[in-house]
Write a protein that holds these residues in place. Structure first.
Motif, mmCIF file in Angstrom:
data_model
loop_
_atom_site.group_PDB
_atom_site.id
_atom_site.type_symbol
_atom_site.label_atom_id
_atom_site.label_comp_id
_atom_site.label_asym_id
_atom_site.label_seq_id
_atom_site.Cartn_x
_atom_site.Cartn_y
_atom_site.Cartn_z
ATOM 1 N N PRO A 187 61.094 84.984 62.935
ATOM 2 C CA PRO A 187 60.376 84.157 61.536
ATOM 3 C C PRO A 187 61.350 83.430 60.856
ATOM 4 O O PRO A 187 60.889 82.393 60.440
ATOM 5 N N ALA A 188 62.489 83.854 60.379
ATOM 6 C CA ALA A 188 63.382 83.234 59.360
ATOM 7 C C ALA A 188 63.793 81.973 60.118
ATOM 8 O O ALA A 188 63.857 80.851 59.463
ATOM 9 N N ALA A 189 64.008 82.008 61.434
ATOM 10 C CA ALA A 189 64.759 81.031 62.110
ATOM 11 C C ALA A 189 63.501 79.627 62.130
ATOM 12 O O ALA A 189 63.948 78.594 62.069
ATOM 13 N N GLY A 190 62.196 80.279 62.545
ATOM 14 C CA GLY A 190 61.070 79.130 62.596
ATOM 15 C C GLY A 190 61.006 78.584 61.139
ATOM 16 O O GLY A 190 60.792 77.213 61.351
ATOM 17 N N LEU A 191 61.098 79.120 60.350
ATOM 18 C CA LEU A 191 60.807 78.480 58.823
ATOM 19 C C LEU A 191 61.891 77.470 58.997
ATOM 20 O O LEU A 191 61.722 76.135 58.115
ATOM 21 N N VAL A 192 63.266 77.749 58.850
ATOM 22 C CA VAL A 192 64.428 76.719 58.804
ATOM 23 C C VAL A 192 64.165 75.633 59.837
ATOM 24 O O VAL A 192 64.246 74.349 59.390
ATOM 25 N N ALA A 193 63.694 76.019 61.072
ATOM 26 C CA ALA A 193 63.528 74.880 62.138
ATOM 27 C C ALA A 193 62.599 73.711 61.691
ATOM 28 O O ALA A 193 62.737 72.686 61.666
ATOM 29 N N ALA A 194 61.537 74.559 60.983
ATOM 30 C CA ALA A 194 60.220 73.651 60.549
ATOM 31 C C ALA A 194 60.736 72.711 59.485
ATOM 32 O O ALA A 194 60.283 71.712 59.508
ATOM 33 N N ARG A 195 61.513 73.111 58.641
ATOM 34 C CA ARG A 195 61.887 72.323 57.476
ATOM 35 C C ARG A 195 62.902 71.218 57.674
ATOM 36 O O ARG A 195 62.905 70.189 56.988
ATOM 37 N N HIS A 196 63.711 71.419 58.696
ATOM 38 C CA HIS A 196 65.194 70.722 58.761
ATOM 39 C C HIS A 196 65.422 70.150 60.029
ATOM 40 O O HIS A 196 65.957 69.050 60.064
ATOM 41 N N ALA A 197 64.605 70.642 61.065
ATOM 42 C CA ALA A 197 65.416 70.203 62.664
ATOM 43 C C ALA A 197 64.681 68.713 63.042
ATOM 44 O O ALA A 197 63.679 68.664 62.586
ATOM 45 N N ASP A 198 65.349 68.143 63.811
ATOM 46 C CA ASP A 198 64.892 67.046 64.607
ATOM 47 C C ASP A 198 64.551 67.462 65.859
ATOM 48 O O ASP A 198 63.275 66.864 66.270
#
Length: 384
Positions: A187-198
């Motif tokens: 869950p923590a990874a998903g939130l960071v990906a949603a905010r910043h990943a291309d």
């Protein structure tokens, strides 16, 4: 849809005609071909000549440093981009932003970034990083906030829970800005990906599981007012016929000692990575049921941490599986083989022409790199 294909640089223990193990805190086994500039140049040029867009270069305590390796290889290649894996928290956000600017500006824009938060606390402590997994993701979120603002040309004052910068102004803004690739199944990874990943990267799970993960990340990104692309990381065993491909998979499996499997699996079960746990669930350390979906083989994960599945079959069959994953929303494929040098040609000459004919891949190589004949493609079409 025009798919993108990337290759892999085996700086994590070298290369060879068998599965080179290691990863996720485990030392790599013997390889046979060293991860030196001469050999890695051959691999990079093979990827470049066969139409791959970039090459993933891994990070970890048992890898050659990805920044230094790719900086050297940028001088022995011409067009290939480098997907550099690095761990936020082991370098300051300002320095990372500056390094990215230098790399882009001195290579003509050939940098992509794979942000790896780190799933093994015991390995992170080797680097002097003593945060737990959730805190590492919180720090990563702060890190990417700062980097993005620096790349936007802002003067940044940031006082977070983990990171602090004052009046930070970047003189070497990358041009173009490198895209950020990011993976993680927690869950923590998903939130960071949603905010910043291309680009969100997943390891090669069966299509149903991949579809669920795509829907999950899409929903999280939509809540942030963002969209992103999706990629998948897999190995390949592609040959003129399906029988040849599965014979090669059997040969690789026969070269893996059962005692080694037991030792590696015991080590990987200590992993804090949710993605690694999902990889282990695909085979559960057994060798008798490794085809987890048509043409998707979980044998690599018996002795290798991280990406543990391979596309196995004739060139036509591998193209079919790629089309299946593409229908789910996967647009980028980060691939590899054993050995990586020969594997780049097997895939580039065998599978990419089929995908081009289907309109799924566009050959962007200069004309002098495009051969007039593709010796593997016609044979592969007969092997369904």
């Amino acid at each position: 849809m025009a798919l993108k294909f990337h290759w892999f640089l085996p700086t994590n223990g070298g290369d060879g005609r068998h599965v080179v193990g290691g990863g996720h805190g485990l030392a790599a086994g013997s390889s046979g071909r060293p991860a030196d500039v001469a050999y890695l140049t051959q691999v990079a040029r093979a990827a470049e000549d066969n139409g791959f867009a970039a090459a993933l270069t891994p990070t970890g305590a048992w890898c050659e440093d990805a920044w230094l390796s790719t900086a050297m290889l940028s001088q022995t290649t011409q067009r290939l981009k480098f997907l550099v894996a690095f761990r936020p928290g082991l370098v300051s956000p300002f320095l990372a932003a500056q390094m990215a600017g230098t790399f882009q500006n001195m290579t003509g824009g050939r940098l992509l970034l794979n942000v790896v938060t780190g799933g093994e606390s015991h390995e992170q402590r080797m680097y002097g990083d003593h945060l737990d997994k959730d805190a590492r993701y919180a720090r990563c979120d702060e890190f990417l906030q700062i980097v993005r603002r620096l790349w936007a040309g802002e003067t940044v004052d940031f006082h977070g829970e983990h990171l602090h910068v004052d009046a930070a102004t970047l003189g070497q803004i990358p041009d173009p800005l490198p895209e950020i690739y990011f993976g993680g199944s927690s869950p923590a990874a998903g939130l960071v990906a949603a905010r910043h990943a291309d680009v969100y990267l997943t390891w090669g799970e069966p299509p149903d599981a991949v579809a669920e993960k795509i829907a999950w990340i899409r929903g999280l990104a939509a809540a942030q007012g963002r969209t992103l692309r999706f990629g998948i990381r897999m190995h390949t065993i592609t040959r003129d016929t399906a029988a040849e491909a599965w014979a090669e998979a059997d040969r690789l499996l026969a070269g893996i000692d059962p005692a080694t499997i037991a030792t590696v699996q015991q080590g990987l079960r200590r992993s804090e990575s949710e993605g690694q746990k999902r990889m282990l669930d695909l085979h559960q350390g057994r060798t008798d049921n490794l085809e987890i979906h048509p043409n998707v083989w979980a044998g690599v994960g018996l002795v290798r941490g991280g990406a543990g599945t391979a596309l196995v079959g004739s060139h036509e069959q591998v193209a079919d599986r790629i089309a299946e994953y593409a229908s789910l929303g996967i647009e980028e494929f980060v691939l590899s083989a054993y050995p990586h040098l020969e594997g780049a040609y097997w895939f580039g000459e065998g599978v990419l022409p089929i995908l081009a004919e289907r309109g799924l891949w566009k050959d962007e190589r200069p004309a002098r790199w495009r051969g007039t004949t593709m010796p593997f493609a016609a044979t592969g079409r007969t092997a369904r």
